[in-house]
Design an enzyme around this catalytic site. Sequence first.
Site, PDB file in Angstrom:
ATOM      1  N   ASP A 149      14.673  -0.657   1.384  1.00 21.62           N
ATOM      2  CA  ASP A 149      15.410  -0.706   2.648  1.00 21.62           C
ATOM      3  C   ASP A 149      16.476  -1.803   2.543  1.00 21.62           C
ATOM      4  O   ASP A 149      17.527  -1.572   1.967  1.00 21.62           O
ATOM      5  CB  ASP A 149      14.373  -0.972   3.753  1.00 21.62           C
ATOM      6  CG  ASP A 149      14.940  -0.942   5.158  1.00 21.62           C
ATOM      7  OD1 ASP A 149      15.842  -0.144   5.417  1.00 21.62           O
ATOM      8  OD2 ASP A 149      14.464  -1.725   6.002  1.00 21.62           O
ATOM      9  N   LYS A 207       0.816  -1.184   0.000  1.00 21.14           N
ATOM     10  CA  LYS A 207       0.000   0.000   0.000  1.00 21.14           C
ATOM     11  C   LYS A 207       0.864   1.253   0.000  1.00 21.14           C
ATOM     12  O   LYS A 207       0.428   2.332  -0.373  1.00 21.14           O
ATOM     13  CB  LYS A 207      -0.861   0.054   1.275  1.00 21.14           C
ATOM     14  CG  LYS A 207      -1.766  -1.104   1.459  1.00 21.14           C
ATOM     15  CD  LYS A 207      -2.482  -0.939   2.836  1.00 21.14           C
ATOM     16  CE  LYS A 207      -3.002  -2.261   3.320  1.00 21.14           C
ATOM     17  NZ  LYS A 207      -3.396  -2.189   4.726  1.00 21.14           N
ATOM     18  N   ARG A 246      -0.388   6.824   7.416  1.00 26.66           N
ATOM     19  CA  ARG A 246      -0.335   6.872   5.952  1.00 26.66           C
ATOM     20  C   ARG A 246      -0.929   8.170   5.398  1.00 26.66           C
ATOM     21  O   ARG A 246      -0.589   8.616   4.318  1.00 26.66           O
ATOM     22  CB  ARG A 246      -1.118   5.694   5.349  1.00 26.66           C
ATOM     23  CG  ARG A 246      -0.493   4.333   5.574  1.00 26.66           C
ATOM     24  CD  ARG A 246      -1.142   3.307   4.670  1.00 26.66           C
ATOM     25  NE  ARG A 246      -0.862   1.933   5.040  1.00 26.66           N
ATOM     26  CZ  ARG A 246       0.216   1.260   4.671  1.00 26.66           C
ATOM     27  NH1 ARG A 246       1.140   1.833   3.935  1.00 26.66           N
ATOM     28  NH2 ARG A 246       0.387   0.007   5.043  1.00 26.66           N
ATOM     29  N   GLU A 275       7.720   2.222  -5.915  1.00 30.33           N
ATOM     30  CA  GLU A 275       7.769   1.699  -4.541  1.00 30.33           C
ATOM     31  C   GLU A 275       7.920   2.861  -3.565  1.00 30.33           C
ATOM     32  O   GLU A 275       8.399   3.929  -3.941  1.00 30.33           O
ATOM     33  CB  GLU A 275       8.959   0.722  -4.475  1.00 30.33           C
ATOM     34  CG  GLU A 275       9.346   0.195  -3.128  1.00 30.33           C
ATOM     35  CD  GLU A 275       8.290  -0.669  -2.456  1.00 30.33           C
ATOM     36  OE1 GLU A 275       7.131  -0.216  -2.373  1.00 30.33           O
ATOM     37  OE2 GLU A 275       8.623  -1.758  -1.977  1.00 30.33           O
ATOM     38  N   ASP A 276       7.514   2.654  -2.315  1.00 33.08           N
ATOM     39  CA  ASP A 276       7.685   3.712  -1.319  1.00 33.08           C
ATOM     40  C   ASP A 276       9.141   3.794  -0.851  1.00 33.08           C
ATOM     41  O   ASP A 276       9.804   4.804  -1.022  1.00 33.08           O
ATOM     42  CB  ASP A 276       6.710   3.546  -0.135  1.00 33.08           C
ATOM     43  CG  ASP A 276       6.781   2.180   0.531  1.00 33.08           C
ATOM     44  OD1 ASP A 276       7.541   1.296   0.069  1.00 33.08           O
ATOM     45  OD2 ASP A 276       6.065   1.989   1.534  1.00 33.08           O
ATOM     46  N   PHE A 324      13.171   5.249  11.002  1.00 33.81           N
ATOM     47  CA  PHE A 324      11.914   4.728  10.494  1.00 33.81           C
ATOM     48  C   PHE A 324      11.040   5.898  10.065  1.00 33.81           C
ATOM     49  O   PHE A 324      10.814   6.837  10.819  1.00 33.81           O
ATOM     50  CB  PHE A 324      11.203   3.861  11.539  1.00 33.81           C
ATOM     51  CG  PHE A 324      10.187   2.970  10.892  1.00 33.81           C
ATOM     52  CD1 PHE A 324      10.577   1.773  10.325  1.00 33.81           C
ATOM     53  CD2 PHE A 324       8.856   3.348  10.805  1.00 33.81           C
ATOM     54  CE1 PHE A 324       9.661   0.950   9.682  1.00 33.81           C
ATOM     55  CE2 PHE A 324       7.924   2.548  10.164  1.00 33.81           C
ATOM     56  CZ  PHE A 324       8.324   1.337   9.611  1.00 33.81           C
ATOM     57  N   ILE A 325      10.550   5.831   8.830  1.00 33.10           N
ATOM     58  CA  ILE A 325       9.866   6.972   8.221  1.00 33.10           C
ATOM     59  C   ILE A 325       8.392   6.669   8.003  1.00 33.10           C
ATOM     60  O   ILE A 325       8.040   5.570   7.561  1.00 33.10           O
ATOM     61  CB  ILE A 325      10.547   7.304   6.879  1.00 33.10           C
ATOM     62  CG1 ILE A 325      12.021   7.652   7.138  1.00 33.10           C
ATOM     63  CG2 ILE A 325       9.859   8.464   6.176  1.00 33.10           C
ATOM     64  CD1 ILE A 325      12.874   7.588   5.914  1.00 33.10           C
TER      65      ILE A 325
HETATM   66  P1  IMP Z   1      12.922  -4.187   2.227  1.00 32.31           P
HETATM   67  O1  IMP Z   1      12.446  -5.493   1.689  1.00 32.31           O
HETATM   68  O2  IMP Z   1      13.722  -4.348   3.509  1.00 32.31           O
HETATM   69  O3  IMP Z   1      13.655  -3.344   1.217  1.00 32.31           O
HETATM   70  O4  IMP Z   1      11.647  -3.432   2.725  1.00 32.31           O
HETATM   71  C1  IMP Z   1      10.952  -2.608   1.954  1.00 32.31           C
HETATM   72  C2  IMP Z   1       9.554  -2.388   2.473  1.00 32.31           C
HETATM   73  O5  IMP Z   1       9.515  -2.272   3.887  1.00 32.31           O
HETATM   74  C3  IMP Z   1       9.050  -1.085   1.946  1.00 32.31           C
HETATM   75  O6  IMP Z   1       8.313  -1.302   0.775  1.00 32.31           O
HETATM   76  C4  IMP Z   1       8.184  -0.567   3.053  1.00 32.31           C
HETATM   77  O7  IMP Z   1       6.870  -1.039   2.880  1.00 32.31           O
HETATM   78  C5  IMP Z   1       8.766  -1.166   4.295  1.00 32.31           C
HETATM   79  N1  IMP Z   1       9.647  -0.185   4.986  1.00 32.31           N
HETATM   80  C6  IMP Z   1      10.995  -0.193   5.056  1.00 32.31           C
HETATM   81  N2  IMP Z   1      11.458   0.853   5.747  1.00 32.31           N
HETATM   82  C7  IMP Z   1      10.370   1.562   6.109  1.00 32.31           C
HETATM   83  C8  IMP Z   1      10.189   2.797   6.835  1.00 32.31           C
HETATM   84  O8  IMP Z   1      11.133   3.486   7.285  1.00 32.31           O
HETATM   85  N3  IMP Z   1       8.907   3.221   6.981  1.00 32.31           N
HETATM   86  C9  IMP Z   1       7.834   2.533   6.495  1.00 32.31           C
HETATM   87  N4  IMP Z   1       7.962   1.392   5.825  1.00 32.31           N
HETATM   88  C10 IMP Z   1       9.213   0.905   5.623  1.00 32.31           C
HETATM   89 MG    MG Z   2       6.243  -1.399   0.621  1.00 33.70          MG
END
Ligand code: IMP
Ligand code: MG
Length: 176
Positions: free
Chosen positions: A102, A42, A164, A98-99, A151-152
């Site tokens: 990470d 989302k 959100r 993508e948002d 954390f954002i």
């Molecule tokens: P990854 O698989 O570790 O790269 O995680 C990516 C997903 O984790 C993103 O699409 C977000 O939905 C969530 N995520 C990672 N860091 C944050 C954050 O700081 N705030 C909110 N969601 C996050």
């Molecule tokens: Mg995501």
Amino acid sequence: MRIKALKELYSEREIDATVRRLAAMINADYAGREVLILCVLKGAFMFFSDLLKHLDFGPKIDFLRVSSYGDGQSSSGEVKLELGQEHCLKGRDILVVEDIVDSGRSMDVLKKRLLALDVKTLRIAALVDKLERREVDVTVDYAGFSVPSGFIVGYGLDYAERFRELPALYTVEFED
Ligand code: IMP
Ligand code: MG
């Protein structure tokens, strides 16, 4: 974990300028091409809809869901992918919106899945790139903000499904 406060990281104005900057790059790269843009739900919904308003090459759109996060702050390591209409992706230019990237695990899984469907080209746009936290090698082709840590929330991004709706981006300060 309990939240102590939210601290503004990027204002609505800064986000708007960044979205326009990314849109200009994307417009230049995709001019004249038939592109399918996939919004990752989302978290990317607000970024996606704002970005889309500035795109001038008539893209088609679809939505998918990648979940790796529960209510915690770090990736569970397991990535779930829900993608409809997979047969339509073959031979197409795909831009994933993508948002946040990470650890990179979610995008890594998504990329492999899409590449296996014989897409023509595949690029990633992300509002926030947490480069220093990367665990797998994933490049963000269009990165809005590079943020080292923290954390954002806001502008589509959540902590346990909260925040959100906020129009700006905030760093969460947790209680010790
Ligand atoms: P990854 O698989 O570790 O790269 O995680 C990516 C997903 O984790 C993103 O699409 C977000 O939905 C969530 N995520 C990672 N860091 C944050 C954050 O700081 N705030 C909110 N969601 C996050
Ligand atoms: Mg995501």
